[in-house]
Motif scaffolding. Structure first.
Motif, PDB file in Angstrom:
ATOM      1  N   PRO A 119      14.756  26.870  20.594  1.00  0.00           N
ATOM      2  CA  PRO A 119      13.324  26.749  20.904  1.00  0.00           C
ATOM      3  C   PRO A 119      12.905  27.659  22.052  1.00  0.00           C
ATOM      4  O   PRO A 119      13.690  27.944  22.943  1.00  0.00           O
ATOM      5  N   LYS A 120      11.657  28.110  22.006  1.00  0.00           N
ATOM      6  CA  LYS A 120      11.096  28.833  23.146  1.00  0.00           C
ATOM      7  C   LYS A 120       9.700  28.280  23.391  1.00  0.00           C
ATOM      8  O   LYS A 120       9.559  27.214  23.948  1.00  0.00           O
ATOM      9  N   LEU A 121       8.669  28.984  22.917  1.00  0.00           N
ATOM     10  CA  LEU A 121       7.317  28.459  23.094  1.00  0.00           C
ATOM     11  C   LEU A 121       7.145  27.179  22.275  1.00  0.00           C
ATOM     12  O   LEU A 121       6.393  26.287  22.627  1.00  0.00           O
ATOM     13  N   ALA A 122       7.864  27.110  21.162  1.00  0.00           N
ATOM     14  CA  ALA A 122       7.806  25.905  20.339  1.00  0.00           C
ATOM     15  C   ALA A 122       8.976  24.995  20.699  1.00  0.00           C
ATOM     16  O   ALA A 122      10.096  25.465  20.850  1.00  0.00           O
ATOM     17  N   ASP A 123       8.714  23.694  20.848  1.00  0.00           N
ATOM     18  CA  ASP A 123       9.803  22.736  21.032  1.00  0.00           C
ATOM     19  C   ASP A 123      10.545  22.549  19.720  1.00  0.00           C
ATOM     20  O   ASP A 123      11.751  22.316  19.695  1.00  0.00           O
ATOM     21  N   SER A 124       9.767  22.614  18.630  1.00  0.00           N
ATOM     22  CA  SER A 124      10.414  22.484  17.327  1.00  0.00           C
ATOM     23  C   SER A 124       9.645  23.261  16.276  1.00  0.00           C
ATOM     24  O   SER A 124       8.450  23.529  16.432  1.00  0.00           O
ATOM     25  N   ASN A 136      10.806  22.472   2.803  1.00  0.00           N
ATOM     26  CA  ASN A 136      10.856  23.940   2.754  1.00  0.00           C
ATOM     27  C   ASN A 136       9.509  24.565   2.400  1.00  0.00           C
ATOM     28  O   ASN A 136       9.436  25.742   2.096  1.00  0.00           O
ATOM     29  N   GLN A 137       8.461  23.756   2.439  1.00  0.00           N
ATOM     30  CA  GLN A 137       7.150  24.296   2.074  1.00  0.00           C
ATOM     31  C   GLN A 137       6.094  23.967   3.125  1.00  0.00           C
ATOM     32  O   GLN A 137       5.243  24.798   3.433  1.00  0.00           O
ATOM     33  N   THR A 138       6.141  22.747   3.666  1.00  0.00           N
ATOM     34  CA  THR A 138       5.222  22.386   4.731  1.00  0.00           C
ATOM     35  C   THR A 138       5.974  22.449   6.056  1.00  0.00           C
ATOM     36  O   THR A 138       7.017  21.817   6.209  1.00  0.00           O
ATOM     37  N   TYR A 139       5.461  23.251   6.971  1.00  0.00           N
ATOM     38  CA  TYR A 139       6.156  23.477   8.240  1.00  0.00           C
ATOM     39  C   TYR A 139       5.325  22.951   9.400  1.00  0.00           C
ATOM     40  O   TYR A 139       4.096  23.026   9.385  1.00  0.00           O
ATOM     41  N   THR A 140       6.001  22.390  10.396  1.00  0.00           N
ATOM     42  CA  THR A 140       5.307  21.889  11.580  1.00  0.00           C
ATOM     43  C   THR A 140       5.868  22.574  12.818  1.00  0.00           C
ATOM     44  O   THR A 140       7.079  22.620  13.014  1.00  0.00           O
ATOM     45  N   ILE A 141       4.977  23.120  13.633  1.00  0.00           N
ATOM     46  CA  ILE A 141       5.388  23.739  14.889  1.00  0.00           C
ATOM     47  C   ILE A 141       4.827  22.898  16.025  1.00  0.00           C
ATOM     48  O   ILE A 141       3.618  22.632  16.074  1.00  0.00           O
ATOM     49  N   GLU A 196       0.346  22.796  11.707  1.00  0.00           N
ATOM     50  CA  GLU A 196       1.015  22.608  10.424  1.00  0.00           C
ATOM     51  C   GLU A 196       0.536  23.683   9.458  1.00  0.00           C
ATOM     52  O   GLU A 196      -0.634  24.048   9.455  1.00  0.00           O
ATOM     53  N   PHE A 197       1.444  24.224   8.662  1.00  0.00           N
ATOM     54  CA  PHE A 197       1.018  25.173   7.632  1.00  0.00           C
ATOM     55  C   PHE A 197       1.892  25.033   6.403  1.00  0.00           C
ATOM     56  O   PHE A 197       2.982  24.463   6.461  1.00  0.00           O
TER      57      PHE A 197
END
Lengths: 554, 316
Positions: free
Chosen positions: A99-104, A110-115, A185-186
């Motif tokens: 992790p850097k700017l994002a904690d996770s 494998n299609q919906t991603y959460t940052i 989320e994307f």
């Protein structure tokens, strides 16, 4: 009367001199004014300031062009931006993400991603870094009016046109949602290998501050002064100034969310590679940055190793040099003959002084997707001649060999390759052009053999090189089998299955030889012993810049 | 004299126009274009198309030229194709360092070359003459990059008394003295080449004059040798020297690409090379334009100086 005239003539002559002298006086005042930084009077070259945290000087050969994180094509700009802007993740080893700017940065399907963005992350003006900034940057990249060079990071997002841009009339990507201030989320059009997204979107994209740039017309974003002077950033170092082609001056960001940097200042000095060794020796730079942008010439490796105040280090990379064949002009047998004809081990031993490796496909030994059982093309002049005879090759026919200038080692390799090809019976005609000319000719298919260097991603997706219409497919390679497998590999989300697909592809390319890789050169760097912490790394160079430090009082 | 100058300046306008047309088309003829340089694994086809459109590269060349000219007439050199910074600012920031470097190199060269050339001519075939012609020959022959790297090795690496490159010490407060320290090596390198040829010109020009009858007359009427040489002979030897000086001045702008590169001097030479390699048309055009103006002006200046040095030359 005569005296007057004589005076005039002397005056005229001396005015010539004064003109030159005026130029001198005027010229010197400008840099002095511009140089308003604190510090003692000018002293011996290295380590001028002696303040608490000290300064570090890095040596780089390529000047950054601009600091537009979404429109910088050159590696030097991207490298420099990463001191000032953080990416969501860092890759500290092949496909090892931290992790850097994002904690996770997660997905369940494998299609919906959460940052999730770090809760303490702030822009240098005190405004928190939020998911709104991320969504703003995503929308800018997808906006068909914004000039950008990173469109491919987002082209797989759901709700975008085929070309990766917003649909007419829309101003934001429908599949990108701000859940709360720190959560984004994307969704992608289809499931993708998360590593592919993490490497590009996760480790390469640097988001822009929405509150600073939202009023700027996307069409003129590139011309905005912010892109020359990025004053609001979120990384460990803040921009102070860029003396064009001389140095970039950065200072610690005291409010950095991962802790205040140890160093007070960081300078990235720009110089030709011939001067790099001299400056390492005098201590004017503390290390060369390596990569394609801070190399030491291989003939100086031993000099650097012999310097007592330096530590030398080398690491394999994913960059590689290739010899591309025009598949419309040379048939597969001739291409195989060319592959056998070149003594690639000699290139590594002689030109790179052994600091490199011979590779056969687009993947170097660092790449987990490399098929290690691949049959290798060995140096075999007899075999090359035999293949040429089988192919009915006319030995009087001229072989058009195009070499780009600029990369000294590559130019030297062309000389060895030419000798090799002549030994196998080719009638070689070498032409050298500057890089833009080579690109134009390669694109037009106006060549038979061309040398070209590439640094792609660790992710095995290489349709830009082998796919029909790919940006780098100057070979005009169009095997339908390869095309089908490339599509399959890109769409497959399971990395084990992908490994199988790319193994099959490597075997296919090895038979077809649209190009033969020549070598992958190691990154060779010298680091001053005055550096207490920090060193150039092939993976995760910018991982923990806040911890970089110099020893004691300089 | 005054009408002559005005006439020359008026003639300069169509010449400049011609130069811009010519160089615009030449620059565009070079294979490759800025957008091809733009290829990156991260950019999509749509990104590349957009850039081409935004830079106006889809228009016919004469439309592009007309747009460029219109902007120029309003004093606007446009935006760089690669850095997106205003070209006027980019070029302006390079002109002063180049003037400083080349100005001091020329000054340094003339201060030494002219007296040496005169002395060498007056003592033809003496050991001084052989020594100076020998050294001037060396000055002309040694390549700048070689001399530059050699001096860096000695002064910066071995003895560590001068910086190896740049224009200011990083992190220092700069100051004029600091810039001078950085200036010494590159200015010296450039000066050797210029001085080498200057000594030759001065010497041969003086030798020609020294054999003239009017100098024997001057001597026979009892004039001191110092005055004969410096007043009567040197004045008459000036004409060819002015020609050389007139040709040297455009160098002030042209800069010295190789020397600037070796010493990382942030001058026009470096900018020129980069804009050629990135096919940055607007920047190249601006540099061409300024260079053309300088050449025209320095030719005019040399012509004016002829008539000052030799009153027999008149312009009507």
């Amino acid at each position: 009367m005569k005296i007057v005239k004589k005076a005039a003539s002397i005056l005229a002559i001396s005015s010539l001199f004064t003109l030159a002298a005026c130029g001198g006086g005027g010229g010197s005042s400008a840099p002095v004014q511009g140089n308003g930084t604190a510090g003692g009077t000018a002293q011996a070259p290295a380590g001028a300031t002696s303040a608490a945290g000290g300064s570090m000087f890095l040596g780089m050969t390529n000047p950054p062009i601009l600091f537009n994180t979404i429109n910088s094509v050159d590696v030097a700009s991207q490298f420099t931006e990463k001191f000032m802007f953080d990416s969501f993740l860092e890759m500290e080893g092949p496909l090892k993400f931290v992790p850097k700017l994002a904690d996770s940065f997660e997905t369940t399907d494998n299609q919906t991603y959460t940052i999730k963005i770090n809760k303490d992350a702030k822009w240098t003006d005190g405004t928190p870094v939020t998911a709104h900034d991320a969504a703003f940057t995503f929308n800018l990249i997808a906006n068909p009016k914004t000039e950008t060079s990173v469109g491919s990071y987002l082209s797989m997002l759901d709700g975008l046109e085929e070309n990766g841009k917003l649909k007419a009339g829309e101003s934001s990507i429908p599949s990108v949602k701000v859940i709360d201030d720190k959560t984004l989320e994307f969704k992608t059009k289809a499931p993708v290998d998360p590593n592919m997204l993490k490497e590009q979107l996760g480790c390469k994209l640097m988001i822009l501050p929405k509150h600073v740039l939202e009023k700027v017309d996307p069409a003129s974003l590139s011309q905005d002064p912010f892109m020359q002077n990025p004053t609001v950033t979120n990384g460990p170092f803040k921009f102070v100034k860029y003396q064009k082609d001389q140095y970039v001056e950065l200072e610690a960001n005291p409010d950095y969310y991962r802790g205040k940097p140890e160093l007070e200042k960081m300078f990235i000095k720009i110089m030709p590679s011939a001067n790099m060794v001299a400056q390492l020796q005098t201590g004017e730079v503390h290390m060369n940055v390596g990569g394609g942008i801070g190399k030491i010439p291989p003939q100086d490796y031993d000099t650097v190793k012999g310097m007592d105040h330096l530590v030398a280090k080398d690491e394999p990379t994913i960059g590689f040099q290739t010899m591309m064949f025009n598949t419309k002009k040379l048939d597969p047998k001739v291409r195989q003959a060319l592959a056998y004809a070149v003594d690639r081990q000699q290139l590594v031993d002689k030109l790179l002084k052994g600091y490199g490796e011979v590779i056969d496909g687009p993947y170097s030994s660092v790449n987990p997707y490399l098929d290690k059982d691949l049959k290798k093309y060995t140096f075999d002049t007899a075999k090359a001649k035999q293949l040429l005879q089988e192919a009915g090759w006319d030995f009087n026919r001229e072989l058009q060999f195009m070499v780009p200038t600029g990369n000294k080692v590559r130019e030297q390799s062309a000389d060895i390759i030419t000798q090799n090809l002549i030994a196998s019976g080719f009638n070689v005609k070498v032409t050298k052009y500057d890089f833009p000319t080579v690109l134009a000719k390669a694109k037009a298919g106006d060549f038979e053999v061309v040398l070209m260097g590439l640094t792609l991603t660790l992710d095995p997706e290489v349709s830009s090189l082998y796919g029909i219409g790919g940006t780098y497919n100057f070979m005009q390679y169009d095997n339908p089998k390869s095309e089908e497998l490339l599509k399959k590999g890109k769409a497959e989300a399971n990395s084990d299955v992908r490994k199988g697909i790319y193994s099959e592809l490597q075997k296919l390319w090895n038979e077809d030889v649209p190009l033969i890789s020549l070598y992958s050169d190691n990154d060779f760097v010298g680091i001053s012993k005055k550096v207490a912490y920090g060193e150039p790394r092939v993976f995760g160079f910018h991982r923990d810049l806040e911890k970089w430090a110099m020893t004691g009082v300089q | 004299m005054f009408p002559y100058i005005v006439r020359r300046l008026l003639i300069a306008i169509p010449v400049l126009f011609g130069v811009t047309v010519f160089s615009f088309f030449i620059v565009n003829l070079a294979p490759g274009n800025p957008v091809e340089m733009f290829i990156s694994p991260d950019a999509t086809q749509a990104d590349i198309e957009l850039k081409k459109e935004a830079l106006g590269l889809n228009d016919p060349i004469y439309v592009q030229y007309w747009r460029w000219l219109q902007n120029l007439l309003q004093g606007d050199f446009g935006y760089s194709f690669s850095t997106y910074a205003p070209v006027g600012e980019m070029v302006a920031s390079r002109v002063l360092p180049t003037l400083l470097l080349m100005g001091s190199a020329l000054l340094l060269a003339y201060i030494f070359a002219i007296p040496i050339g005169v002395i060498s001519a007056t003592r033809q075939y003496s050991w001084i003459d052989y020594l100076t012609t020998g050294f001037s020959f060396m000055g002309i022959s040694i390549p700048n990059f070689f001399l530059g790297l050699g001096l860096i090795y000695l002064f910066a690496v071995q003895w560590q008394i001068l910086p190896s490159g740049g224009m200011n010490t990083l992190g220092g407060d700069g100051g004029f003295g600091d810039t001078i320290m950085h200036l010494l090596l590159p200015a010296f390198v450039l000066a050797t080449g210029i001085a080498g040829s200057m000594v030759r010109y001065v010497r041969s020009s003086m030798l020609e004059i020294l054999g003239q009858d009017y100098l024997r007359t001057a001597r026979s009427k009892g004039l001191r040798e110092f005055l004969v040489v410096n007043k009567h002979a040197f004045r008459n030897a000036l004409i060819p020297i002015i020609t050389v000086v007139g040709m040297d001045i455009p160098l002030l702008i042209g800069g010295a690409v190789v020397t600037e590169q070796i010493f990382q001097w942030p001058g026009l030479g470096q900018l020129t090379i980069q804009s050629i390699l990135s096919r940055d048309y607007p920047t190249l055009m601006a540099i061409n334009f300024i260079a053309a103006i300088t050449v025209l002006l320095s030719n005019l200046l040399a012509d004016i100086l002829y008539s000052v040095a030799d009153p027999r030359i008149k312009y009507n």
